[in-house]
Design a protein around this motif. Structure first.
Motif, PDB file in Angstrom:
ATOM      1  N   CYS A  56      25.051  -7.565  -5.032  1.00 17.52           N
ATOM      2  CA  CYS A  56      23.837  -7.778  -5.818  1.00 17.52           C
ATOM      3  C   CYS A  56      23.405  -6.507  -6.527  1.00 17.52           C
ATOM      4  CB  CYS A  56      22.698  -8.234  -4.911  1.00 17.52           C
ATOM      5  SG  CYS A  56      22.933  -9.890  -4.288  1.00 17.52           S
ATOM      6  N   ASN A  57      22.976  -6.676  -7.766  1.00 21.20           N
ATOM      7  CA  ASN A  57      22.429  -5.560  -8.526  1.00 21.20           C
ATOM      8  C   ASN A  57      20.995  -5.339  -8.083  1.00 21.20           C
ATOM      9  OD1 ASN A  57      24.078  -5.760 -11.760  1.00 21.20           O
ATOM     10  ND2 ASN A  57      24.835  -6.218  -9.721  1.00 21.20           N
ATOM     11  N   VAL A  58      20.662  -4.114  -7.758  1.00 25.97           N
ATOM     12  CA  VAL A  58      19.289  -3.823  -7.366  1.00 25.97           C
ATOM     13  C   VAL A  58      18.796  -2.602  -8.139  1.00 25.97           C
ATOM     14  CG1 VAL A  58      19.560  -4.734  -5.024  1.00 25.97           C
ATOM     15  CG2 VAL A  58      19.949  -2.308  -5.441  1.00 25.97           C
ATOM     16  N   ASN A  59      17.503  -2.435  -8.121  1.00 24.41           N
ATOM     17  CA  ASN A  59      16.913  -1.190  -8.563  1.00 24.41           C
ATOM     18  C   ASN A  59      16.300  -0.536  -7.338  1.00 24.41           C
ATOM     19  OD1 ASN A  59      17.500  -1.104 -11.221  1.00 24.41           O
ATOM     20  ND2 ASN A  59      15.432  -1.501 -11.948  1.00 24.41           N
ATOM     21  N   LEU A  60      16.563   0.731  -7.152  1.00 27.47           N
ATOM     22  CA  LEU A  60      15.875   1.459  -6.098  1.00 27.47           C
ATOM     23  C   LEU A  60      14.647   2.072  -6.756  1.00 27.47           C
ATOM     24  CD1 LEU A  60      18.970   3.231  -4.502  1.00 27.47           C
ATOM     25  CD2 LEU A  60      17.847   1.141  -3.741  1.00 27.47           C
ATOM     26  N   ASP A  61      13.483   1.635  -6.315  1.00 26.75           N
ATOM     27  CA  ASP A  61      12.254   2.164  -6.889  1.00 26.75           C
ATOM     28  C   ASP A  61      11.868   3.408  -6.112  1.00 26.75           C
ATOM     29  OD1 ASP A  61      12.096   0.358  -8.858  1.00 26.75           O
ATOM     30  OD2 ASP A  61      10.437  -0.808  -8.043  1.00 26.75           O
ATOM     31  N   MET A  62      11.968   4.543  -6.774  1.00 28.88           N
ATOM     32  CA  MET A  62      11.821   5.826  -6.092  1.00 28.88           C
ATOM     33  C   MET A  62      10.482   6.464  -6.415  1.00 28.88           C
ATOM     34  SD  MET A  62      14.878   5.951  -4.806  1.00 28.88           S
ATOM     35  CE  MET A  62      14.741   7.559  -4.054  1.00 28.88           C
ATOM     36  N   ARG A  63       9.876   7.086  -5.418  1.00 29.24           N
ATOM     37  CA  ARG A  63       8.830   8.044  -5.709  1.00 29.24           C
ATOM     38  C   ARG A  63       9.312   9.352  -5.117  1.00 29.24           C
ATOM     39  NH1 ARG A  63       2.972   6.814  -3.706  1.00 29.24           N
ATOM     40  NH2 ARG A  63       3.804   7.765  -1.854  1.00 29.24           N
ATOM     41  N   HIS A  64       9.566  10.311  -5.982  1.00 29.32           N
ATOM     42  CA  HIS A  64      10.213  11.554  -5.570  1.00 29.32           C
ATOM     43  C   HIS A  64      11.519  11.220  -4.844  1.00 29.32           C
ATOM     44  CE1 HIS A  64       6.553  13.130  -7.049  1.00 29.32           C
ATOM     45  NE2 HIS A  64       5.840  12.573  -6.078  1.00 29.32           N
ATOM     46  N   PHE A  84       0.808  -1.236   0.000  1.00 26.22           N
ATOM     47  CA  PHE A  84       0.000   0.000   0.000  1.00 26.22           C
ATOM     48  C   PHE A  84       0.832   1.274   0.000  1.00 26.22           C
ATOM     49  CE2 PHE A  84      -3.431  -2.648   2.279  1.00 26.22           C
ATOM     50  CZ  PHE A  84      -3.884  -3.119   1.061  1.00 26.22           C
ATOM     51  N   ARG A  85       2.100   1.183  -0.327  1.00 30.88           N
ATOM     52  CA  ARG A  85       2.907   2.403  -0.279  1.00 30.88           C
ATOM     53  C   ARG A  85       2.865   3.176  -1.579  1.00 30.88           C
ATOM     54  NH1 ARG A  85       8.663   2.528   1.821  1.00 30.88           N
ATOM     55  NH2 ARG A  85       8.177   4.726   2.103  1.00 30.88           N
ATOM     56  N   SER A  86       2.708   2.470  -2.693  1.00 27.08           N
ATOM     57  CA  SER A  86       2.749   3.199  -3.954  1.00 27.08           C
ATOM     58  C   SER A  86       2.156   2.351  -5.066  1.00 27.08           C
ATOM     59  CB  SER A  86       4.207   3.524  -4.296  1.00 27.08           C
ATOM     60  OG  SER A  86       4.268   4.122  -5.560  1.00 27.08           O
ATOM     61  N   ARG A  87       1.678   2.986  -6.109  1.00 28.61           N
ATOM     62  CA  ARG A  87       1.318   2.256  -7.315  1.00 28.61           C
ATOM     63  C   ARG A  87       2.594   2.094  -8.129  1.00 28.61           C
ATOM     64  NH1 ARG A  87      -3.891   0.576  -7.159  1.00 28.61           N
ATOM     65  NH2 ARG A  87      -2.628  -1.014  -8.095  1.00 28.61           N
ATOM     66  N   VAL A  88       2.739   0.939  -8.761  1.00 30.00           N
ATOM     67  CA  VAL A  88       4.038   0.662  -9.378  1.00 30.00           C
ATOM     68  C   VAL A  88       4.347   1.593 -10.546  1.00 30.00           C
ATOM     69  CG1 VAL A  88       4.148  -1.714  -8.625  1.00 30.00           C
ATOM     70  CG2 VAL A  88       3.043  -1.170 -10.788  1.00 30.00           C
ATOM     71  N   TRP A  89       3.289   2.138 -11.173  1.00 29.65           N
ATOM     72  CA  TRP A  89       3.587   2.985 -12.343  1.00 29.65           C
ATOM     73  C   TRP A  89       4.042   4.379 -11.912  1.00 29.65           C
ATOM     74  CZ3 TRP A  89      -1.187   0.627 -11.523  1.00 29.65           C
ATOM     75  CH2 TRP A  89      -2.192   1.435 -10.975  1.00 29.65           C
ATOM     76  N   GLU A  90       3.963   4.646 -10.619  1.00 30.71           N
ATOM     77  CA  GLU A  90       4.487   5.937 -10.153  1.00 30.71           C
ATOM     78  C   GLU A  90       5.969   5.863  -9.818  1.00 30.71           C
ATOM     79  OE1 GLU A  90       0.503   7.439  -7.794  1.00 30.71           O
ATOM     80  OE2 GLU A  90       2.071   6.412  -6.707  1.00 30.71           O
ATOM     81  N   LEU A  91       6.525   4.661  -9.885  1.00 30.62           N
ATOM     82  CA  LEU A  91       7.895   4.489  -9.420  1.00 30.62           C
ATOM     83  C   LEU A  91       8.896   4.793 -10.518  1.00 30.62           C
ATOM     84  CD1 LEU A  91       7.390   1.162  -7.474  1.00 30.62           C
ATOM     85  CD2 LEU A  91       7.531   3.463  -6.529  1.00 30.62           C
TER      86      LEU A  91
END
Lengths: 953, 105
Positions: free
Chosen positions: A255-263, A234-241
């Motif tokens: 490990c390779n990661v992606n940081l999914d950011m909102r703002h 419930f923190r974010s919709r994925v298309w906003e990331l």
């Protein structure tokens, strides 16, 4: 080798290796077969029935054994029923049809069935937008459902599977991917199914529930929103990331990661596919343990001590004060009165400039990356020298490979390697595990050796004997020396090895055989092996070399060092005895002179003080100023507090006001890895890049920029005073606003020591590293970026992405692995064994009858875990005792016990575990409060244990 | 199985498929969801007397979507009672739909 098989799918003729299933085969020619339960990394089970296709095989003439032909084409007999493509392996001449009306009807039917029990709460589902069920319904499903909505199953939602993972049973389509992941890859069979029919659902079978360090991965491979993390729900919709490619810096896997950011907020951390590093997985520490970045306790401005208080100051003030005080100490006591320690989770750029500052500006080799506890591990050089060859990928290992794991617990030290090793065994590889205690890896090991504490070196010498007997030495290069000494060291009967180590001769021979016979062999050694001293790693090197398992891909040594850039720290030369690229100090100094540096001060060619020596040096008054970058000795080794209080001038650079920072004279606020550029080097010598994902809070700067700020302030001060004395040729102004020259440029020695400072970006530092640090040639940001965006090696198979998991495709480069010296011609190696420094469990001092064995824990007292839900998994400090010892001491689980050594006394809660060998006690090395450091006397510590009071708490 | 002509074919299909629904392990989608759905519809038709116009068509569709697609024979067996009943005694299902209040038993 698998044979190639030619078949026809939807009229397209294709050739794939034997053993490929029809889903994977179709994908190679761009034909999509929809799947839910199938996952390329897991066993095919054919449960969801989504991948139904029509399959036919050529009809064989029973008399001749040949294909029947009609008009010169083979007669195909179709199976009477549709087949699941994921469980159907290709066979010669097979004909597959994936889009006949019958197939379409079946697939649409299955989707309708799945949707009958699915709540269709997509608008509030976290998976919405990246959901395979949504996607496949759009592609293959019916537009409407005939099922009556009120007839749907309803369950309480969600129920916790563990404290990190929630299960929404309504959404679950019962594909079993999570259960299979836990069984097959994590080898933590903690999930299972309960009840049957439509009531069938996933449960956790373990206590504590979902007890696995890989639990987060199940949410990635879940094809619906049934499994969600408490972290992201419930923190974010994925298309906003906005996904920013980055790295996890917690352990040496990188490990390779992606940081999914909102703002500015990191909403979640997701694995980014890299077949050479982490495949499509990350561990829970990497996923849930990155909240420190956003902690409200982050430092935001430079602080300076005024009396008892630390007050905010400007950067200019901070740098000027630091420069004045350091220069004053340097003038009065010499550069060697200054010392620096840098943490192992800083980037190569930070570390390179840090050692430049000390070596070139201060003329001091008092550099270290360790804390200085008696149990500090010796620096691992052989792990680079004979490191795994370039092109190594643990992910792809299988038949023909032997991995020897010795003195290591990958689950705690490098968790994702555990998955790779399980996968390797599944694919037919051999896994030999040698440890003092049982570890998780024993379960999948093909051979487990249990040696007595302190006898790993003897065990390896036993292996060496067998390998030397069988392999001979003819294949060794001319430059290999020390063979005679090695033979001499091995010259005692095998029976003595057996009696010392407790490992049978048969097992030793079997292990040596498997290692020698393998096409590829890797030796993985961890903290417990390194605690046996350099004699062991030296012998492991000899073992690999004599067996001919070095200098090529998938062969060599792999050291599990403690942190994300522990290899980079050594590569950059943040150590008292070697310069960048493991160069001896004298040649490193010469190289600097050659590059335009001034003549090296005497201190720059003499071995500096190690961290341990620094603390003594402070107490003895030899060290007057210290610069600690990204390290917190006051927490990790409380005994250093005396020294930290005594040192005349202490600069601490960190993200937080750590206990060490609280004692500092100047505190500099550092940007986190997610707020800056930088490169990190993993255990396999792969250099990878992080990128800024969010702005740094307040005035934080990247560490390299602060090191440069200090260097420039010091140089300006030196220049200014030189000028007053009339020795400088250039006015001071020019230095301040100096035109930046190319790194390693042509400035003359009279103008500036070493190549110019004034780097504008981290990539300029990286370019200089590429130029000046042996091994790093060509590893510049431009090359990383170019290679990735052009395709080439940057391309990944992206199977997981295709199959609807949410691991991110890697479009940002997979890093560059620099070659180990053993791969280069002309590298020599000495087989000469070193003296064994370790003691064994038996015998010794009767006042201190127990030998301390130790291990690193993944969920530890690490300040980087702040604000993370993993804190609940960090154990309270404890000592584990063997049941027989516990009985004779009258200790029960939960009792307080006193652990005493020559160095100190400690009180801890007792655990009783038969995993601890008799005569030993286990104290993890990195628990909160660092209890172990209080009693440690060296790499091996002997202690006395007694029960506190008579009462059980 | 021997039954005389007083037994209602829809009721028989309902009872037998309830058995299969109860026995379904849940592993494969068509059996798990198909038996559940069949029983839901048949229960409403047979037990509640609330058969609707589209029900017969739905029942046909459900067993057709199950037939040949299940993992094991249990799911395939669940198809037989409803398939035979629907095809051999269509008038009994029609009657349920047209005479809603008529209870069989």
């Amino acid at each position: 080798m698998a044979e190639d098989i030619t078949l026809i799918i939807d009229g397209v003729k294709l050739t794939v290796p034997e053993g490929t299933n029809v889903v994977d085969a179709a994908r190679t020619v761009g034909i999509e077969i929809p799947v839910f339960c199938y996952h390329p990394r897991l066993r095919s089970v054919g449960m969801c029935r989504m991948c139904m296709v029509a399959v036919g095989i050529p009809r064989i003439d029973r008399d001749t054994g040949q294909c029947l032909l009609e008009n010169n084409r083979p007669v195909i007999s179709m199976f009477p029923r549709l087949q699941t493509a994921c469980t159907t392996l290709v066979s010669p001449g097979m004909v597959v049809m994936t889009s006949t009306d019958e197939v379409k009807r079946a697939q649409r039917g299955i989707l309708e069935f799945l949707l009958t029990s699915h709540p269709l709460d997509c608008p509030v589902c976290d998976k919405g937008g990246e959901c395979p069920l949504q996607n496949l319904t759009m592609g293959w499903g019916p537009g409407t459902s005939r099922f009556e909505y009120h007839n749907k199953m309803h369950f309480e939602k969600p129920v916790p599977l563990g404290d990190l993972i929630l299960l929404d049973r309504e959404r679950c389509i019962l594909c079993g991917r999570c259960v299979r992941f836990q069984d097959e890859l994590a080898d933590d069979p903690v999930l299972g199914f309960d009840l049957r029919g439509r009531d069938w659902h996933i449960i956790s079978k373990s206590d504590p529930p979902f007890d696995s360090k890989f639990s987060g991965n199940t949410t990635d491979i879940c094809p619906v929103g049934a499994l969600t993390t408490t972290d992201f729900r419930f923190r974010s919709r994925v298309w906003e990331l906005r996904s920013v490619p980055s790295l996890c810096i917690h352990c040496p896997v990188g490990c390779n990661v992606n940081l999914d950011m909102r703002h500015r907020e990191v909403m979640r951390v997701m694995p980014r596919e890299n077949l050479a590093v982490n495949d499509i997985w990350i561990c829970d520490k990497g996923r849930f343990g990155q909240h420190f970045v956003e902690s409200s306790e982050r430092l935001t401005t430079p602080l300076m001590r005024r009396g008892d208080q630390l007050v905010q100051v400007s950067w200019e003030q901070a740098f000027e004060t630091i420069a004045e005080r350091f220069v004053a100490i340097q003038r009065k006591h010499g550069g060697t009165a200054l010392a620096g320690i840098a943490g192992e989770r800083l980037s190569n750029e930070d570390l390179y400039l840090f050692q430049r500052l000390f070596r070139e500006v201060f003329g001091s080799n008092n550099l270290d990356h360790r804390i200085g506890t008696p149990g500090d591990l010796p620096d691992d050089d052989i792990g680079v020298m004979l490191g795994v060859g370039s092109g190594t990928s643990l992910v792809t290992l299988g038949k023909g490979t032997t991995v020897l794991v010795i003195g290591a617990n990958p689950e705690e030290e490098a968790p994702v390697y555990l998955l790779h090793l399980h996968q390797m065994v599944k694919h037919g590889g051999e896994l030999v595990v040698a440890n003092v205690r049982p570890t998780k890896l024993d379960h999948s090991a093909t051979l487990s050796l249990r040696y007595r504490p302190g006898t790993a070196t003897q065990l390896v010498r036993g292996l060496l004997r067998v390998v030397l007997e069988e392999a001979g030495t003819k294949h060794l290069s001319q430059k290999t020396t020390g063979l005679a000494e090695l033979r001499a060291a091995l010259n005692h009967p095998m029976a003595s090895v057996v009696s010392a180590t407790g490992v049978s001769e048969d097992d030793i021979r079997a292990a040596a055989h498997t290692f020698l016979q393998a096409e590829n062999a890797v030796i993985i050694y961890g903290a417990e092996a390194m605690a046996e001293g350099t004699a062991l790693s030296q012998d492991l090197g000899s073992l690999a070399l004599i067996a001919g398992k070095t200098g090529k891909a998938n062969n060599g040594l792999l050291a599990l060092l403690p942190w994300g850039n522990s290899r980079g720290v050594l590569d950059m030369g943040v150590r008292p005895d070697r310069g960048p690229g493991y160069a001896p100090l004298a040649s490193a100094a010469k190289e600097r002179e050659g590059a335009g540096g001034r003549k090296a001060a005497e201190g720059a060619v003499q071995r500096g003080l190690s961290a341990r020596e620094m603390w003594n040096g402070v107490v003895e008054g030899r060290i007057r100023g210290m610069y600690l970058m990204g390290i917190d000795p006051a927490s990790a080794y409380p005994a250093t507090r005396t020294a930290l209080e005594k040192v005349d001038f202490l600069v601490v650079q960190d993200m937080f006001l750590t206990p060490t920072a609280q004692m500092a004279d100047v505190v500099l606020p550092a940007a986190a890895f997610a707020e800056r550029e930088g490169t990190y080097t993993n255990a396999e010598r792969r250099v990878q890049r992080v990128r800024p994902a969010r702005p740094a809070p307040g005035d934080c700067r990247p560490d390299w920029a602060m090191v440069q700020g200090i260097a420039e302030a010091v140089l300006a001060l030196l220049k200014g005073t030189d000028e007053e004395q009339g020795t400088a040729k250039e006015p001071r102004k020019k230095l301040k606003g100096k035109k930046r020259e190319a790194p390693g440029g042509a400035e003359t020695a009279t103008e500036s020591p070493g190549p110019s400072w004034g780097y504008l970006t981290a990539s300029e530092v990286a370019s200089e590293i590429a130029e000046r640090v042996p091994g790093y040639q060509g590893i510049a940001y431009t090359r990383l970026a170019n290679a990735a965006s052009r395709g080439g090696w940057g391309r990944q198979p992206n199977e997981s992405f295709y199959y609807g998991g949410t691991c991110y495709r890697n479009s940002e480069g997979v890093g560059i692995q620099y070659p180990a010296p053993a791969e280069l011609s002309g590298a020599g190696f000495s087989l000469k064994p070193r003296e064994v420094e370790t003691t064994s469990a038996s015998g010794g001092d009767t006042r201190y009858p127990f030998l301390v064995v130790t291990q690193r824990l993944l969920y530890d007292g690490d300040p980087f875990l702040r604000d993370s839900q993993l804190l609940a998994h960090v154990p309270a400090p404890y000592v584990a005792i063997n049941p027989s010892d516990a009985r004779s001491l009258g200790v029960q689980a939960g009792d307080r016990v006193r652990v005493a050594s020559v160095a100190g006394v400690l009180e801890l809660a007792a655990r009783v575990s038969d995993e601890v060998p008799a005569g030993c006690v286990l104290i993890p090395s990195n628990l909160p409060g660092a209890p172990l450091s209080m009693v440690q006397t060296g790499l091996q510590t002997r202690v006395a244990v007694s029960k506190v009071g008579g009462r059980r708490e | 199985m021997v039954l005389n002509d007083t037994v209602s074919a829809p009721h028989l299909a309902y009872k037998m498929d309830e058995f299969f629904k109860h026995e379904s392990c849940g592993k494969c989608t068509p059996c798990r969801e198909g038996t559940y759905w069949l029983v839901k519809v048949l229960h409403r038709m047979v037990e509640e007397g609330d058969a609707r116009a589209g029900d017969i068509e739905t029942l046909h569709a459900i067993y057709q979507q199950m037939a040949g697609n299940c993992f094991c024979l249990l799911g395939e067996s669940a198809v037989m009672p409803i398939k035979s009943a629907l095809n051999l005694f269509p008038e009994e299902f029609e009657a349920l739909v047209h005479e809603k209040d008529k209870r069989y038993g």
